[in-house]
Design a protein around this motif. Sequence first.
Motif, PDB file in Angstrom:
ATOM      1  N   GLU A  95      28.111  41.812  43.199  1.00 12.45           N
ATOM      2  CA  GLU A  95      28.977  40.669  43.451  1.00 12.45           C
ATOM      3  C   GLU A  95      29.832  40.857  44.712  1.00 12.45           C
ATOM      4  OE1 GLU A  95      28.778  38.005  41.645  1.00 12.45           O
ATOM      5  OE2 GLU A  95      27.405  38.828  40.165  1.00 12.45           O
ATOM      6  N   ASN A  96      29.816  42.029  45.288  1.00 15.84           N
ATOM      7  CA  ASN A  96      30.672  42.331  46.439  1.00 15.84           C
ATOM      8  C   ASN A  96      29.983  41.923  47.736  1.00 15.84           C
ATOM      9  OD1 ASN A  96      32.645  43.501  44.753  1.00 15.84           O
ATOM     10  ND2 ASN A  96      31.518  45.441  44.749  1.00 15.84           N
ATOM     11  N   VAL A  97      29.980  40.620  47.997  1.00 15.23           N
ATOM     12  CA  VAL A  97      29.380  40.080  49.208  1.00 15.23           C
ATOM     13  C   VAL A  97      30.478  39.412  50.029  1.00 15.23           C
ATOM     14  CG1 VAL A  97      27.688  38.475  50.155  1.00 15.23           C
ATOM     15  CG2 VAL A  97      27.169  39.728  48.060  1.00 15.23           C
ATOM     16  N   ILE A  98      30.553  39.742  51.292  1.00 16.17           N
ATOM     17  CA  ILE A  98      31.580  39.174  52.164  1.00 16.17           C
ATOM     18  C   ILE A  98      31.300  37.691  52.384  1.00 16.17           C
ATOM     19  CG2 ILE A  98      32.619  39.273  54.458  1.00 16.17           C
ATOM     20  CD1 ILE A  98      31.943  42.228  54.555  1.00 16.17           C
ATOM     21  N   PHE A  99      32.330  36.861  52.182  1.00 23.40           N
ATOM     22  CA  PHE A  99      32.192  35.411  52.320  1.00 23.40           C
ATOM     23  C   PHE A  99      32.587  34.982  53.727  1.00 23.40           C
ATOM     24  CE2 PHE A  99      33.995  31.118  52.100  1.00 23.40           C
ATOM     25  CZ  PHE A  99      32.928  30.424  51.556  1.00 23.40           C
ATOM     26  N   ASP A 100      31.698  34.250  54.381  1.00 27.05           N
ATOM     27  CA  ASP A 100      31.962  33.697  55.705  1.00 27.05           C
ATOM     28  C   ASP A 100      31.817  32.185  55.623  1.00 27.05           C
ATOM     29  OD1 ASP A 100      30.602  32.815  58.568  1.00 27.05           O
ATOM     30  OD2 ASP A 100      32.206  34.277  58.792  1.00 27.05           O
ATOM     31  N   LEU A 101      32.892  31.450  55.863  1.00 28.15           N
ATOM     32  CA  LEU A 101      32.892  30.001  55.671  1.00 28.15           C
ATOM     33  C   LEU A 101      31.925  29.302  56.621  1.00 28.15           C
ATOM     34  CD1 LEU A 101      34.038  27.545  54.247  1.00 28.15           C
ATOM     35  CD2 LEU A 101      35.911  27.519  55.919  1.00 28.15           C
ATOM     36  N   VAL A 102      31.872  29.726  57.868  1.00 29.79           N
ATOM     37  CA  VAL A 102      30.968  29.089  58.838  1.00 29.79           C
ATOM     38  C   VAL A 102      29.518  29.276  58.410  1.00 29.79           C
ATOM     39  CG1 VAL A 102      30.186  29.084  61.230  1.00 29.79           C
ATOM     40  CG2 VAL A 102      32.616  29.378  60.718  1.00 29.79           C
ATOM     41  N   ASP A 103      29.181  30.485  58.014  1.00 27.71           N
ATOM     42  CA  ASP A 103      27.816  30.762  57.551  1.00 27.71           C
ATOM     43  C   ASP A 103      27.500  29.973  56.279  1.00 27.71           C
ATOM     44  OD1 ASP A 103      25.318  32.407  57.708  1.00 27.71           O
ATOM     45  OD2 ASP A 103      26.048  33.164  55.784  1.00 27.71           O
ATOM     46  N   PHE A 104      28.497  29.859  55.390  1.00 26.51           N
ATOM     47  CA  PHE A 104      28.320  29.101  54.158  1.00 26.51           C
ATOM     48  C   PHE A 104      28.003  27.637  54.462  1.00 26.51           C
ATOM     49  CE2 PHE A 104      30.139  26.352  50.885  1.00 26.51           C
ATOM     50  CZ  PHE A 104      29.576  26.860  49.725  1.00 26.51           C
ATOM     51  N   LYS A 105      28.765  27.034  55.366  1.00 24.32           N
ATOM     52  CA  LYS A 105      28.537  25.633  55.727  1.00 24.32           C
ATOM     53  C   LYS A 105      27.151  25.434  56.342  1.00 24.32           C
ATOM     54  CE  LYS A 105      33.366  24.382  56.699  1.00 24.32           C
ATOM     55  NZ  LYS A 105      34.299  23.923  57.762  1.00 24.32           N
ATOM     56  N   ASN A 106      26.792  26.300  57.265  1.00 22.71           N
ATOM     57  CA  ASN A 106      25.499  26.151  57.950  1.00 22.71           C
ATOM     58  C   ASN A 106      24.327  26.266  56.980  1.00 22.71           C
ATOM     59  OD1 ASN A 106      26.753  25.795  60.422  1.00 22.71           O
ATOM     60  ND2 ASN A 106      26.666  27.977  60.942  1.00 22.71           N
ATOM     61  N   LYS A 107      24.391  27.243  56.096  1.00 21.77           N
ATOM     62  CA  LYS A 107      23.295  27.427  55.138  1.00 21.77           C
ATOM     63  C   LYS A 107      23.206  26.259  54.156  1.00 21.77           C
ATOM     64  CE  LYS A 107      23.043  32.485  55.190  1.00 21.77           C
ATOM     65  NZ  LYS A 107      23.217  33.735  54.403  1.00 21.77           N
ATOM     66  N   PHE A 108      24.361  25.769  53.719  1.00 20.33           N
ATOM     67  CA  PHE A 108      24.365  24.656  52.769  1.00 20.33           C
ATOM     68  C   PHE A 108      23.772  23.401  53.409  1.00 20.33           C
ATOM     69  CE2 PHE A 108      26.058  21.094  50.424  1.00 20.33           C
ATOM     70  CZ  PHE A 108      26.058  21.520  49.106  1.00 20.33           C
ATOM     71  N   LYS A 109      24.240  23.064  54.619  1.00 18.26           N
ATOM     72  CA  LYS A 109      23.749  21.858  55.280  1.00 18.26           C
ATOM     73  C   LYS A 109      22.281  21.975  55.658  1.00 18.26           C
ATOM     74  CE  LYS A 109      27.114  21.787  58.355  1.00 18.26           C
ATOM     75  NZ  LYS A 109      27.977  21.339  59.471  1.00 18.26           N
ATOM     76  N   THR A 110      21.881  23.144  56.150  1.00 20.87           N
ATOM     77  CA  THR A 110      20.477  23.331  56.547  1.00 20.87           C
ATOM     78  C   THR A 110      19.547  23.205  55.351  1.00 20.87           C
ATOM     79  OG1 THR A 110      21.132  24.800  58.359  1.00 20.87           O
ATOM     80  CG2 THR A 110      18.844  24.899  57.628  1.00 20.87           C
ATOM     81  N   SER A 111      19.905  23.845  54.257  1.00 19.50           N
ATOM     82  CA  SER A 111      19.072  23.805  53.058  1.00 19.50           C
ATOM     83  C   SER A 111      18.957  22.396  52.500  1.00 19.50           C
ATOM     84  CB  SER A 111      19.637  24.748  51.998  1.00 19.50           C
ATOM     85  OG  SER A 111      18.900  24.665  50.804  1.00 19.50           O
ATOM     86  N   LEU A 112      20.074  21.665  52.455  1.00 17.93           N
ATOM     87  CA  LEU A 112      20.065  20.332  51.858  1.00 17.93           C
ATOM     88  C   LEU A 112      19.334  19.324  52.752  1.00 17.93           C
ATOM     89  CD1 LEU A 112      20.965  18.897  49.351  1.00 17.93           C
ATOM     90  CD2 LEU A 112      23.154  18.417  50.439  1.00 17.93           C
ATOM     91  N   ARG A 113      19.513  19.437  54.065  1.00 21.91           N
ATOM     92  CA  ARG A 113      18.886  18.463  54.972  1.00 21.91           C
ATOM     93  C   ARG A 113      17.402  18.722  55.179  1.00 21.91           C
ATOM     94  NH1 ARG A 113      24.163  18.009  58.883  1.00 21.91           N
ATOM     95  NH2 ARG A 113      25.088  16.217  57.800  1.00 21.91           N
ATOM     96  N   LEU A 114      16.942  19.901  54.795  1.00 24.13           N
ATOM     97  CA  LEU A 114      15.498  20.127  54.774  1.00 24.13           C
ATOM     98  C   LEU A 114      14.838  19.333  53.649  1.00 24.13           C
ATOM     99  CD1 LEU A 114      15.170  23.963  55.469  1.00 24.13           C
ATOM    100  CD2 LEU A 114      14.458  22.101  56.967  1.00 24.13           C
ATOM    101  N   LEU A 115      15.610  19.086  52.598  1.00 23.15           N
ATOM    102  CA  LEU A 115      15.081  18.355  51.442  1.00 23.15           C
ATOM    103  C   LEU A 115      15.337  16.860  51.546  1.00 23.15           C
ATOM    104  CD1 LEU A 115      16.411  20.821  48.701  1.00 23.15           C
ATOM    105  CD2 LEU A 115      14.089  20.712  49.624  1.00 23.15           C
ATOM    106  N   LEU A 116      16.461  16.482  52.184  1.00 23.17           N
ATOM    107  CA  LEU A 116      16.823  15.071  52.279  1.00 23.17           C
ATOM    108  C   LEU A 116      17.622  14.844  53.559  1.00 23.17           C
ATOM    109  CD1 LEU A 116      16.828  12.321  50.781  1.00 23.17           C
ATOM    110  CD2 LEU A 116      19.015  13.001  49.764  1.00 23.17           C
ATOM    111  N   LYS A 117      17.101  13.986  54.428  1.00 22.48           N
ATOM    112  CA  LYS A 117      17.754  13.763  55.720  1.00 22.48           C
ATOM    113  C   LYS A 117      18.950  12.821  55.604  1.00 22.48           C
ATOM    114  CE  LYS A 117      13.714  14.674  58.625  1.00 22.48           C
ATOM    115  NZ  LYS A 117      12.810  14.145  59.667  1.00 22.48           N
ATOM    116  N   ASN A 118      18.808  11.775  54.798  1.00 25.44           N
ATOM    117  CA  ASN A 118      19.886  10.803  54.667  1.00 25.44           C
ATOM    118  C   ASN A 118      20.926  11.286  53.661  1.00 25.44           C
ATOM    119  OD1 ASN A 118      18.893   8.952  56.528  1.00 25.44           O
ATOM    120  ND2 ASN A 118      17.603   7.943  55.017  1.00 25.44           N
TER     121      ASN A 118
END
Length: 344
Positions: A95-118
């Motif tokens: 569970e000891n993983v360093i949290f990076d907000l910028v990386d979190f945002k990029n991964k979330f948006k990239t993953s979701l927009r690969l599945l749905l553009k709109n």
Amino acid sequence: MDETVAEYIRRTVLRIPRSEIGKLLTTWGFLSENQLQTINLHQIKENLSQEVVRLCEENGATIKHAANLDIIYNYTYRDKKNWIVYKMTREGGDENVIFDLVDFKNKFKTSLRLLLKNVTITFKKYEDNSVWIRVAWGTQFKKPNQYKPTYVVYHSQTSYAFISHSIFKSCRAMLFQALLAATGYSEIHEMDLRSRCLDSLKDIVFKRCNQNVQTFNPRPLQERNSTLENANPRIIQEDENKKETIRRINEEDFGIGPLPKLQYAQYKTPCEVGGAESSNRTEVSPDGCIWRSGKSNSALQVKAATLNHYTTLALNDKRGGGEGLKKKPADGPVNIQHGSSQPF
């Protein structure tokens, strides 16, 4: 400014109580100080909303700005939504993983927009280390519906997510996939904890609950004293040891913060269930009974039963459970006698 954005800002302003409009617009930070001073907060609310829209049009507001205002509104009035707790797990168990907000945002948006553009995705971080995510869903051929968004509240460095779903159930799988990709976890499952009170759900999963719960039907002080005088000292000592054990178990399960407001909970207890006409949902199985409670004071009911020696019913199921009830049960008492419990 797009007409859709103008209408959404107008409706958002109309939802805000008049006494809080100035404060929320200031927190929003999109309008300048001079613009805020020109707004007449005492006029008819419809005219007030139109004036805010006019100022936003002068500043060239976009759907991103409108979504940010919506997050501020829902953060302030978060008890207006139904929240469900989800638990995420990782295969390695680290569970000891360093949290990076910028990386979190990029991964979330990239993953979701690969599945749905709109789709419209908006983030906002608060001082309590919570990241609020607003997702407005569209389809392959339609623009996102800004009036039925999904809200996700994720606390960094934890494995819990609090989600208020939109009406589009088909989008949940995509949301879960994006959340797992952003956090680095491998699995997510629903816990049987639901409530409108988001802060109470946090108290439960983060073990910040209060221990000071009054038991049901306490005997008068004089009657208790006379009983203790005639009792065997060994019985008194045994009773004190039992109370101490129950107190310790409750402290481990409920934490030390305020008592939460829990509207839905599900428990599995190897016990006898009395009161066949009880309106809370109970099911008897070879392993015991399943209690599904929909009372607004479920946490108080459970803990009081524990302190009254009916059961040692634990509340903090950090491993999650089943899918829960499809239909919310009615309010009513549950008589649980003589058993120790194991939560789902």
